[in-house]
Write a protein that holds these residues in place. Structure first.
Motif, PDB file in Angstrom:
ATOM      1  N   MET A 147       0.842  -1.201   0.000  1.00 39.80           N
ATOM      2  CA  MET A 147       0.000   0.000   0.000  1.00 39.80           C
ATOM      3  C   MET A 147       0.872   1.244   0.000  1.00 39.80           C
ATOM      4  O   MET A 147       1.844   1.320   0.761  1.00 39.80           O
ATOM      5  N   ILE A 148       0.513   2.210  -0.819  1.00 40.43           N
ATOM      6  CA  ILE A 148       1.076   3.558  -0.726  1.00 40.43           C
ATOM      7  C   ILE A 148      -0.075   4.461  -0.296  1.00 40.43           C
ATOM      8  O   ILE A 148      -1.081   4.575  -1.003  1.00 40.43           O
ATOM      9  N   THR A 197       3.821  -1.248   3.671  1.00 36.46           N
ATOM     10  CA  THR A 197       3.036  -0.024   3.811  1.00 36.46           C
ATOM     11  C   THR A 197       3.962   1.180   3.747  1.00 36.46           C
ATOM     12  O   THR A 197       4.908   1.265   4.530  1.00 36.46           O
ATOM     13  N   LYS A 198       3.702   2.059   2.811  1.00 40.11           N
ATOM     14  CA  LYS A 198       4.412   3.328   2.763  1.00 40.11           C
ATOM     15  C   LYS A 198       3.390   4.436   2.993  1.00 40.11           C
ATOM     16  O   LYS A 198       2.277   4.365   2.463  1.00 40.11           O
ATOM     17  N   PHE A 210      -2.822   3.988  -3.268  1.00 42.52           N
ATOM     18  CA  PHE A 210      -2.561   3.072  -4.372  1.00 42.52           C
ATOM     19  C   PHE A 210      -2.256   1.705  -3.759  1.00 42.52           C
ATOM     20  O   PHE A 210      -1.634   1.622  -2.697  1.00 42.52           O
ATOM     21  N   SER A 249       7.081  -1.418  -1.960  1.00 47.21           N
ATOM     22  CA  SER A 249       6.888  -0.268  -2.837  1.00 47.21           C
ATOM     23  C   SER A 249       7.939   0.768  -2.486  1.00 47.21           C
ATOM     24  O   SER A 249       8.261   0.953  -1.314  1.00 47.21           O
ATOM     25  N   THR A 297       9.123   4.722  -2.788  1.00 41.91           N
ATOM     26  CA  THR A 297       8.597   6.072  -2.987  1.00 41.91           C
ATOM     27  C   THR A 297       9.690   7.100  -2.691  1.00 41.91           C
ATOM     28  O   THR A 297       9.394   8.268  -2.482  1.00 41.91           O
ATOM     29  N   ILE A 327       4.080   3.189 -11.071  1.00 45.43           N
ATOM     30  CA  ILE A 327       3.041   4.220 -11.101  1.00 45.43           C
ATOM     31  C   ILE A 327       3.752   5.513 -11.469  1.00 45.43           C
ATOM     32  O   ILE A 327       4.643   5.968 -10.744  1.00 45.43           O
ATOM     33  N   PHE A 365       6.500   5.979  -8.498  1.00 40.99           N
ATOM     34  CA  PHE A 365       6.613   4.975  -7.448  1.00 40.99           C
ATOM     35  C   PHE A 365       6.845   3.630  -8.138  1.00 40.99           C
ATOM     36  O   PHE A 365       6.302   3.376  -9.209  1.00 40.99           O
ATOM     37  N   ARG A 423      13.938   0.637   7.236  1.00 41.39           N
ATOM     38  CA  ARG A 423      13.240   1.699   7.978  1.00 41.39           C
ATOM     39  C   ARG A 423      13.263   1.407   9.476  1.00 41.39           C
ATOM     40  O   ARG A 423      12.971   0.305   9.894  1.00 41.39           O
TER      41      ARG A 423
END
Lengths: 333, 333
Positions: A93-94, A127-128, A139, B54, B56, B94, B139, B219
């Motif tokens: 998930m973004i 998750t971002k 998204f 993902s 970003t 994306i 992304f 992270r």
């Protein structure tokens, strides 16, 4: 603000842990996900099919589904199109800072329900959270893997002259539903066809010993997808317009808006190309599924018109159906 | 405008086909991707590890890498942490309307180079183009699968009292590099450590018969990741601050900015927890890799302090190292 997503939920720290356990793990709960290592450990055997899709659809909720159910069905279907049995999905998930946590919870609940209906497990995720303005609400990426159950697997390269071209149901529902939801158009009865096709595909594979092509006509619609297959297989196709199922409310809406349903996205339909002698068996198998009641034989594969698709119109004319040119509607899926 | 991404490249029609063949297929070229069906057909056997992330990160290019190389290394590493050999990656993009096609091409070239260096193939993908303002430049999601080569697989649940805690190199490089690139800080010599760890992990697995935990401290940094493992395994940990490698320029930058390198993200380092008798062998194996030259034994797993991490400081004190609270820096990866 109490019920809005804060930036620190994407930090990897304690706030991330809280979001993951209170939302994702709660809804997706299964023994593989619950281990929470860097990757999921899957005890499955090959050969495999693997597919990925990011979902950016807007609005997040629309007649017939949401970005959550769509994100599961879409990837389940892509894996199924290789004649595979989808087993596991990832969920990445973004999320935009400030997103309503109620909206997030509802989307994740929709994903969980869709996964259950599709007999797949969501086994790992990411998750971002990006600052306000860096993405529009949310998204979702899902990537799926499944077990190949038939060799050779159906492929866009395998259409042969003489084959029958079938579709599992009516064309254009998803595209028109998104358009009407986004623009607040008064199109009664138009809803997305978003649905998992894995059971339907398994039924066809069990009924028919030779399935040449399976593909779902999503972005670009039936016309674009058939053009791709015609090019990949080096064959032509001739379609009978009157055999292509289109719901009356979709036909009406399209004619009102100047759209062609054959170029609108579908999210719960597949194209199935089989030797002509198996066409009736394949249709009967599709119709055993709740998502294949309106399955129809719409045309045949030809040696002529290599790489192109010909439409025989209701009034007896013939015209080439090209690929989609330009952008019909962004963020359709 | 000639060299900018247009919305129709995400339509699923002819413009999408052009973008896919001129950019993605050209750079990622391999026999599995080239089939271009709805899913990739993979002839591999289980059991498998599967992971998704993902990306970003902003800026798109930074000292030591780019969103492209990071998107490959990050997922290769997550798959490796289960003691698996990463084989295949998906790539879902994306993209924002108006994105420079040169930037896109450079990012995709970086992904291709990183995939080659990591001995993985990018086998299937997806491209969405969203209108200007709906996402910030680009992304990327990558999902990877790999073959499990050791059973039981290393897991965050498997740390045992008496085990040695090792890290493969210096802490904090990636986090500080992104921060300095974003804020134009004059931190000379600080670069992301983004790198593929699969060869390093294979070397450790070959050298050591029992590897309890492998995890990459991304992270939240080393401190947060060790807290997670301590909680999952129901053990405590005691670290020697002077044994934790931190590059002098990172230590300097952190002290200048009031940051703790133990909470900064790493993208080319792993934590490895093994029975104490194998610690030297594991360190020697790590050091055979170009990405493990600075591997170090930093502490031990204890029965005391269950679920917590204690740091023995250089000046002889002891303090608890908690999980990251709050958001240190959004869009770090």
């Amino acid at each position: 603000m109490d019920n809005c997503l804060l930036l620190d939920a994407g930090s990897g720290g304690r706030a991330s842990q809280r979001l993951i356990s209170s939302c994702f793990v709660r809804h997706f709960k299964n023994p593989i996900l619950d281990v929470m290592d860097d990757a999921a450990l899957l005890d499955m055997q090959g050969p495999l099919a693997m597919s990925t899709d990011s979902y950016t659809v807007t609005p997040l909720f629309f007649p017939g589904g949401s970005i959550g159910s769509l994100a599961v069905h879409g990837t389940v279907n892509d894996v199924s199109m290789l004649g595979a049995r989808p087993l596991y999905l990832t969920c990445a998930m973004i999320l935009e800072e400030g997103l309503s946590l109620d909206v997030l919870d509802k989307v994740v609940a929709d994903m969980a329900a869709a996964a259950q209906k599709s007999h797949v497990r969501i086994v790992t995720g990411d998750t971002k959270v990006v600052p306000r303005g860096a993405c529009d609400h949310m998204f979702i990426n899902t990537t799926g893997i499944g077990q190949i159950v038939r060799t050779p697997a159906p492929s866009g390269h395998s259409a042969r002259p003489g084959d029958a071209i079938l579709v599992s149901g009516a064309m254009g529902d998803h595209g028109l539903a998104i358009m009407s939801a986004r623009e607040n158009l008064p199109l009664n009865g138009v809803a997305s066809d978003s649905a998992p096709l894995n059971d339907l595909v398994q039924a066809v594979l069990e009924a028919v010993p030779e399935v040449h092509v399976l593909r779902d006509p999503t972005r670009g619609g039936l016309a674009t997808t058939l053009n791709e297959i015609a090019q990949q297989s080096g064959v032509g196709m001739v379609l009978e317009e009157e055999s292509i199922p289109v719901h009356p409310e979709v036909a009406g809406g399209c004619s009102f808006l100047g759209l062609d349903p054959l170029y609108l996205a579908n999210e719960g339909k597949c194209i199935c190309i089989v030797p002509a002698r198996y066409a009736d068996r394949a249709l009967a198998a599709m119709r055993t599924s709740e998502f294949g009641r309106e399955a129809s034989r719409i045309g045949e594969v030809t040696e002529d018109h290599e790489g192109r698709v010909v439409l025989r119109t209701r009034i007896g004319g013939e015209r080439y159906l090209g690929m989609l040119e330009g952008a019909l509607l962004p963020r359709i899926c």
